[in-house]
Design an enzyme around this catalytic site. Sequence first.
Site, PDB file in Angstrom:
ATOM      1  N   GLU A  57       6.363   4.924  13.601  1.00  0.00           N
ATOM      2  CA  GLU A  57       4.938   4.888  13.923  1.00  0.00           C
ATOM      3  C   GLU A  57       4.753   5.177  15.407  1.00  0.00           C
ATOM      4  OE1 GLU A  57       2.535   1.763  11.797  1.00  0.00           O
ATOM      5  OE2 GLU A  57       4.411   0.703  12.115  1.00  0.00           O
ATOM      6  N   ASP A  99       7.407  -7.203   8.567  1.00  0.00           N
ATOM      7  CA  ASP A  99       6.183  -6.411   8.448  1.00  0.00           C
ATOM      8  C   ASP A  99       6.414  -5.111   7.674  1.00  0.00           C
ATOM      9  OD1 ASP A  99       3.450  -5.914   9.063  1.00  0.00           O
ATOM     10  OD2 ASP A  99       4.045  -4.559  10.678  1.00  0.00           O
ATOM     11  N   HIS A 118       7.580  -2.225   2.623  1.00  0.00           N
ATOM     12  CA  HIS A 118       7.405  -0.776   2.505  1.00  0.00           C
ATOM     13  C   HIS A 118       8.743  -0.024   2.402  1.00  0.00           C
ATOM     14  CE1 HIS A 118       3.445  -1.983   3.389  1.00  0.00           C
ATOM     15  NE2 HIS A 118       3.473  -1.885   4.703  1.00  0.00           N
ATOM     16  N   HIS A 159       0.817  -1.220   0.000  1.00  0.00           N
ATOM     17  CA  HIS A 159       0.000   0.000   0.000  1.00  0.00           C
ATOM     18  C   HIS A 159       0.849   1.267   0.000  1.00  0.00           C
ATOM     19  CE1 HIS A 159       0.462  -0.038   4.411  1.00  0.00           C
ATOM     20  NE2 HIS A 159       0.155   1.236   4.365  1.00  0.00           N
TER      21      HIS A 159
HETATM   22  C1  BG6 Z   1       1.222  -2.357   7.487  1.00  0.00           C
HETATM   23  C2  BG6 Z   1       1.838  -3.032   8.676  1.00  0.00           C
HETATM   24  O1  BG6 Z   1       1.616  -2.998   6.305  1.00  0.00           O
HETATM   25  O2  BG6 Z   1       1.665  -1.001   7.450  1.00  0.00           O
HETATM   26  C3  BG6 Z   1       1.461  -2.317   9.967  1.00  0.00           C
HETATM   27  O3  BG6 Z   1       1.380  -4.386   8.745  1.00  0.00           O
HETATM   28  C4  BG6 Z   1       1.821  -0.844   9.863  1.00  0.00           C
HETATM   29  O4  BG6 Z   1       2.103  -2.907  11.090  1.00  0.00           O
HETATM   30  C5  BG6 Z   1       1.275  -0.245   8.576  1.00  0.00           C
HETATM   31  O5  BG6 Z   1       1.277  -0.191  10.994  1.00  0.00           O
HETATM   32  C6  BG6 Z   1       1.803   1.169   8.376  1.00  0.00           C
HETATM   33  O6  BG6 Z   1       1.134   1.758   7.294  1.00  0.00           O
HETATM   34  P1  BG6 Z   1       0.960   3.332   7.209  1.00  0.00           P
HETATM   35  O7  BG6 Z   1       0.289   3.556   5.888  1.00  0.00           O
HETATM   36  O8  BG6 Z   1       0.128   3.736   8.389  1.00  0.00           O
HETATM   37  O9  BG6 Z   1       2.329   3.913   7.281  1.00  0.00           O
END
Ligand code: BG6
Length: 512
Positions: free
Chosen positions: A236, A255, A260, A198
């Site tokens: 985070e 994760d 990401h 995402h």
């Molecule tokens: C997810 C993880 O893929 O991404 C989570 O499984 C994480 O642990 C999240 O909190 C973070 O996404 P974003 O868009 O809030 O940075």
Amino acid sequence: MIAIQEKTVTDEQQVQPAPPCVMVIFGASGDLTKRLLMPSLLNLARGKLLPDEFAVVGIARRQMSSDDFRAQMSQDIQEFATGSVDRDTWDWLAQRLYYLSGSFEDANSYQQLAKLLAQVDQERGTGGNYLYYLATASDFFSKIVRQLGDVGLAQESEGHWRRVIIEKPFGNDLDSARNLNQNLGSVLSENQIYRIDHYLGKETVQNILVFRFGNGLFEPVWNRNYIDHVQITVAETVGVEGRGGFYEGAGALRDMVENHLFQLLAMTAMEPPLSFDAGALRDEKSKLLHAILPLSPEAVHSQVVRGQYDEGTVKGKHISAYRAEPRVAPDSNTETYVALKLMIDNWRWAGVPFYLRTGKVMPKRVSEIAIQFKRVPHLMFRQTSVERVTPNFLVLHIQPDEGISLQFGAKVPGPVVRMDTVEMDFHYHDYFGTQPTTGYETLIYDCMIGDATLFQRSDNVEIGWSVVQPILDAWKASPPSRFPNYAAGSWGPQEADQLLERDGRHWRKIDG
Ligand code: BG6
């Protein structure tokens, strides 16, 4: 790719609604559907990017009728929509919602699904085009796809398409990712598989490409001759939020880093693709990840830091230790923080370290890519102490304050020539007045139109896993000696600071 904000959509008249199709959501009673998928579909509908011939079929174990499903979604959308819910747009979408209850492992569910889809095609004119969204636990990915294949729902033929969006985690290590690729590949062709990350749906992540390759100014200095090092931070403030059961088997490396952070790394460091299409872009990403110097067990020891949070305070709120979370072992060795140094062994980046870090319960939610340029070779301003001459930092702010800033030295007004560091800031919001989105809109729309540019190809995920596999192996062989090792609300374990200090560097200070 699309931009949902009204400005761009109306400015660029060529953005067309997706073709007729049914989106089948496996796991429709789960969190992802109500928090992200429905709000995204609503935003797409608002932007007139869904066709009239559109429907959603939700499938999950829970017993519900289509009417119950509509009622449930109508209630949830009030809570999770990214903006106010326009009644007419929601009604338009709600009347296109269908539901089927059934087990993902039962062949009968798929017979039922085939029947329902035939009915929906009749009622809605959706033309036999199906987008399957697997919003389920990863154990089901292979099983669902095999069953879809068995009842003929995965086969494409002249005149209609069948595509599958696979959520993360895509495997748990290199072997399982390879297995999953093989299982999917035995039913689907690669161009039917859309592996989601995402982060690629985030506007600011896509903007890295525009920034680098749409401007003449930056690319000439984007290399080892001018760049000292790069820092990628994804911090985070949240903890594991009740997902302890899942997180215990994952940890921050699996994760966040493998997917990401590697996406951010690849977008920042890859060579210019020949064109902006799926093949060219994904080729360059693969090449970049291939060029990362493999980590020996010794290098894992010296270049990778793991951490787990202890109790502490985030934004004035007391947070219990990770080990006190529900469904987390009281002696858990799962990491909630990782910092690592990677070297990219190619012409452009030889000798330039990339420092990556991510952690839970940090003082501030922030994702950014900070590029530190080399210092000037000679300082001619005698009145300026060396400490005041900070190097130039270009920071791509991914979230939550989306924008770009540049730090540079400027003369302090006055009779003597003295320097200080100033900042030039661009904020997306000020310029484009962006509307809040979930980040999934682009990805769903792209899948509907068959554009896989922002999705992971099979080799992309396998290379990602092959970079982290030596870390997983080394960590397995030697469990952490002092977990927990950072307090909730701090910037992580002190070893992460030492990682940079050993190289004469330090993490960019982020206020918060
Ligand atoms: C997810 C993880 O893929 O991404 C989570 O499984 C994480 O642990 C999240 O909190 C973070 O996404 P974003 O868009 O809030 O940075």
